[in-house]
Design an enzyme around this catalytic site. Structure first.
Site, PDB file in Angstrom:
ATOM      1  N   ASP A 319       0.849  -1.204   0.000  1.00 13.95           N
ATOM      2  CA  ASP A 319       0.000   0.000   0.000  1.00 13.95           C
ATOM      3  C   ASP A 319       0.880   1.248   0.000  1.00 13.95           C
ATOM      4  OD1 ASP A 319      -2.393   1.339  -0.140  1.00 13.95           O
ATOM      5  OD2 ASP A 319      -2.698   1.411   2.010  1.00 13.95           O
ATOM      6  N   HIS A 320       1.913   1.197  -0.810  1.00  9.49           N
ATOM      7  CA  HIS A 320       2.889   2.285  -0.924  1.00  9.49           C
ATOM      8  C   HIS A 320       2.195   3.553  -1.402  1.00  9.49           C
ATOM      9  CE1 HIS A 320       6.904   3.954  -1.648  1.00  9.49           C
ATOM     10  NE2 HIS A 320       6.510   4.334  -2.851  1.00  9.49           N
TER      11      HIS A 320
END
Length: 446
Positions: A319-320
């Site tokens: 979930d960068h």
């Protein structure tokens, strides 16, 4: 740092004296991996220096782990339109350093990835500036507005790997039903972020005692569960392939478990943040830990870990979400959502192995093998003839995370100054070394 131009056919290479971890077979053996012409030619206990043909260059891994490169199914890469936060070059550099060899780029860019021309732009930029594989995720709806269905067939033809609305949900159930029905005709994969915006309201963190003590508006678990339950009912109607982008509560886990028990074509992911952090880590309003969905309490975190070990949760994602410092240097309620994750995902995940909650092969399955299966990719598995997307890492080497030394363009890591273990020493993409740590230090190769 040094750079080089990749040849068309990478030279042969053998990684020997390694712990070869196979996520597909859930096993670990002592041995090595032989790479020829950019593909895996042999692997396992028979790959030893004595058994290899003369002249094959050897990498003595000295007991380090060798496994398939990680596949990150959810990352914001900045381009087009948000290059001040991240670029394909910086995101894929961070990925290579973190052992990620394939990145799925979110579609909520500026403009969004809702036309074939934008997909083509991403593929060309990735070819010219990327260090690892980058696969575009196209928008579900035009302009990400949730109203008009995007041209799914044309976007697939252009090279999109899946469809998503980024960090927003499709609120209209009729539109979502049509999306599912239409995507089934193309065997497309819908990756949906399930969240009821009305239930979220003005909430900024997990609803509960901790939010009350901090004086912050809470987001109930039901905001995720209500939308996810609706989606499962629509999947039951259409039988289309569906992947829940982020599952972060026990309520959602139970919904996914029930859907799988019914035989629905459903998979799901959770983020490394939700597996290794909880709402208490927010401490005194630490905005680098403000993420969406919010970090939950410890009981919820443990439920996610258990669901991952059980196989109900299929995938771990980074979930960068890089954010400019000015959007984080604000009061908690006003700060932007998002945290870095791609460079530290593996090391943070190893906390679950060290704690005994997860075996190392099971972790690699969630980070590499299972994403490849869901997306229909050739990489992500130890098989003869598979692309040699491989990594070497020492799972016990400790280091302190220093946000100033991360390779992302932004610095909003939730693990700043945390002690992690598991440093990547070698990353190969298609048999070509793109990142290596040697006695001389770190080298990024291209």
């Amino acid at each position: 740092m040094t750079y080089r131009v990749s040849p068309q056919v990478p030279p042969p290479l053998a990684l020997v004296n390694a712990r070869v971890v196979d996520g597909a077979r859930d096993q670990e053996v002592r041995g090595g991996v032989l790479v020829l012409d950019g593909t895996i030619a042999a692997f396992g206990p028979d790959v030893t220096p004595a058994a290899l043909p003369a002249g094959i260059p050897l990498v003595d891994c000295r007991g380090d782990v060798v496994t398939t490169g990680l596949i990150d199914m959810r990352a914001f890469v900045g381009e087009p339109g948000a290059e001040y936060r991240e670029t394909i070059a910086s995101a894929t550099t961070a990925a290579a350093v973190g052992g990620v060899t394939t990145v799925l780029a979110r579609p909520d860019t500026f403009p969004p990835v809702d036309e074939a021309a934008v997909v083509d732009f991403l593929l060309r930029r990735a070819r010219d500036t990327g260090r690892v594989r980058l696969l575009p995720t196209a928008a579900l709806t035009k302009g990400l507005k949730g109203e008009e269905i995007a041209e799914i067939g044309l976007l697939l033809q252009a090279g999109a790997i899946a469809f998503s609305n980024g960090r927003t949900s499709v609120r209209n159930a009729q539109v979502m039903r049509r999306l599912l029905a239409y995507s089934k005709d193309f065997d497309g994969l819908i990756i949906h972020y399930a969240e009821d915006a009305d239930l979220v309201g003005d909430g900024v963190m997990n609803e509960g005692e901790r939010a009350s003590r901090l004086g912050l508006a809470g987001i109930p678990r039901e905001a995720e569960a209500v939308m996810l339950d609706r989606d499962m009912r629509l999947v039951n109607l259409t039988r289309a392939r569906y992947h829940a982008a982020l599952v972060t509560t026990k309520l959602s886990v139970d919904i996914i478990r029930a859907a799988k028990a019914q035989g629905l074509p459903v998979t799901c992911a959770t983020s490394i943040n939700h597996l290794t952090l909880n709402e208490n880590d927010i401490g005194d309003y630490r905005t680098f830990l403000k993420v969406a969905p919010p970090l939950r309490d410890e009981d919820e975190r443990l439920a996610l870990v258990e669901a991952l070990a059980e196989g109900v949760i299929d995938v771990i994602v980074s979930d960068h979400d890089p954010q400019d410092v000015e959007t984080k240097r604000l009061p908690f309620a006003e700060a932007e959502y998002g945290a870095l994750g791609i460079e530290t995902m593996l090391s943070a995940g190893l906390r679950l192995v060290t704690s005994g909650h997860l075996s190392l092969p099971r972790l690699i399955r969630a980070l590499s093998t299972r994403p490849a299966e869901i997306l229909g990719l050739a990489q992500g598995r130890l098989e003869i003839g598979a692309p040699a997307d491989l990594i070497r890492f020492d799972p016990e080497e400790p280091f302190i995370v220093d946000r100033k030394k991360l390779h992302s363009r932004s610095r909003n890591t939730p693990f700043d100054q945390a002690r992690l273990e598991g440093r990547v020493k070698l990353t190969l993409v298609g048999g070509e070394i793109v990142y290596e740590v040697s006695g001389a230090g770190e080298a990024l190769l291209s």
